[in-house]
Design an enzyme around this catalytic site. Sequence first.
Site, PDB file in Angstrom:
ATOM      1  N   VAL A   1      -9.466   2.450   7.255  1.00 23.65           N
ATOM      2  CA  VAL A   1      -8.746   3.424   8.077  1.00 23.65           C
ATOM      3  C   VAL A   1      -7.363   2.823   8.280  1.00 23.65           C
ATOM      4  O   VAL A   1      -7.212   1.805   8.956  1.00 23.65           O
ATOM      5  CB  VAL A   1      -9.448   3.678   9.417  1.00 23.65           C
ATOM      6  CG1 VAL A   1      -8.607   4.589  10.299  1.00 23.65           C
ATOM      7  CG2 VAL A   1     -10.834   4.284   9.194  1.00 23.65           C
ATOM      8  N   PRO A   2      -6.335   3.407   7.671  1.00 21.95           N
ATOM      9  CA  PRO A   2      -5.019   2.767   7.590  1.00 21.95           C
ATOM     10  C   PRO A   2      -4.183   2.914   8.862  1.00 21.95           C
ATOM     11  O   PRO A   2      -3.149   3.591   8.879  1.00 21.95           O
ATOM     12  CB  PRO A   2      -4.371   3.478   6.399  1.00 21.95           C
ATOM     13  CG  PRO A   2      -4.954   4.862   6.470  1.00 21.95           C
ATOM     14  CD  PRO A   2      -6.378   4.665   6.911  1.00 21.95           C
ATOM     15  N   CYS A   3      -4.603   2.239   9.925  1.00 17.81           N
ATOM     16  CA  CYS A   3      -3.867   2.327  11.189  1.00 17.81           C
ATOM     17  C   CYS A   3      -2.445   1.782  11.052  1.00 17.81           C
ATOM     18  O   CYS A   3      -1.583   2.105  11.874  1.00 17.81           O
ATOM     19  CB  CYS A   3      -4.633   1.611  12.292  1.00 17.81           C
ATOM     20  SG  CYS A   3      -5.040  -0.106  11.939  1.00 17.81           S
ATOM     21  N   HIS A   4      -2.192   1.011   9.992  1.00 17.35           N
ATOM     22  CA  HIS A   4      -0.831   0.523   9.759  1.00 17.35           C
ATOM     23  C   HIS A   4       0.126   1.669   9.438  1.00 17.35           C
ATOM     24  O   HIS A   4       1.337   1.506   9.541  1.00 17.35           O
ATOM     25  CB  HIS A   4      -0.804  -0.526   8.645  1.00 17.35           C
ATOM     26  CG  HIS A   4      -1.319  -0.039   7.336  1.00 17.35           C
ATOM     27  ND1 HIS A   4      -2.675   0.002   7.037  1.00 17.35           N
ATOM     28  CD2 HIS A   4      -0.671   0.421   6.230  1.00 17.35           C
ATOM     29  CE1 HIS A   4      -2.830   0.464   5.811  1.00 17.35           C
ATOM     30  NE2 HIS A   4      -1.631   0.729   5.302  1.00 17.35           N
TER      31      HIS A   4
END
Length: 195
Positions: free
Chosen positions: A148-151
């Site tokens: 999950v690409p929270c970046h």
Amino acid sequence: MARPDPQYFYCFDTALGCCAIAWTDAHGVLGSQLPEENAAATRDRMRVRFPQAQHLEQDQQLPAEIAQAVAAIQALLAGQTGDASELLRVRLDERALPEFDAWVLALTRHIPVGQTLSYGEVAARLGQPGAARAVGRAEGRNPFAPIVPCHRVVAATPGQGGFSAHGGLQTKQKLLIIEARASGQVVSEQQGLFE
């Protein structure tokens, strides 16, 4: 009383350092880990996060779906984003997530490689335009980075916000630069997010 599903974790090399993934066969990925300062620290972090999990060594065979998730993370962090949808197929065990966090992470998971949204934009897309801080807290608790690409969720004002992975905003910037290059962007387009 039912016995809990056996938990496992595995550490693996990437272009950014040693990452890790934890799972159960019944429910999928419990969590993933961006690199700590070294492989031993990543392994120790996983032992803290998943104290019941058995550590699988490099020579042990992974279940097919976990091997695919590992390969997809390695490709993403190497800037090989040709089939970034592979990470969307990774089965996540979200049973422990608060409902709001699950909504935030579900939306975050679909932000395309090379693109970003602000915390406020995520909140607005969830129909809760005043919830930017709550979105930030949910992203900070993301147990599935970088699956999950929270970046890809950034502060609206450059230089604000944070990143909970080891290395903080520098790690976030590295991830965004890797993805910018992979998607054909000029890297300076992403650098402005942190000035």
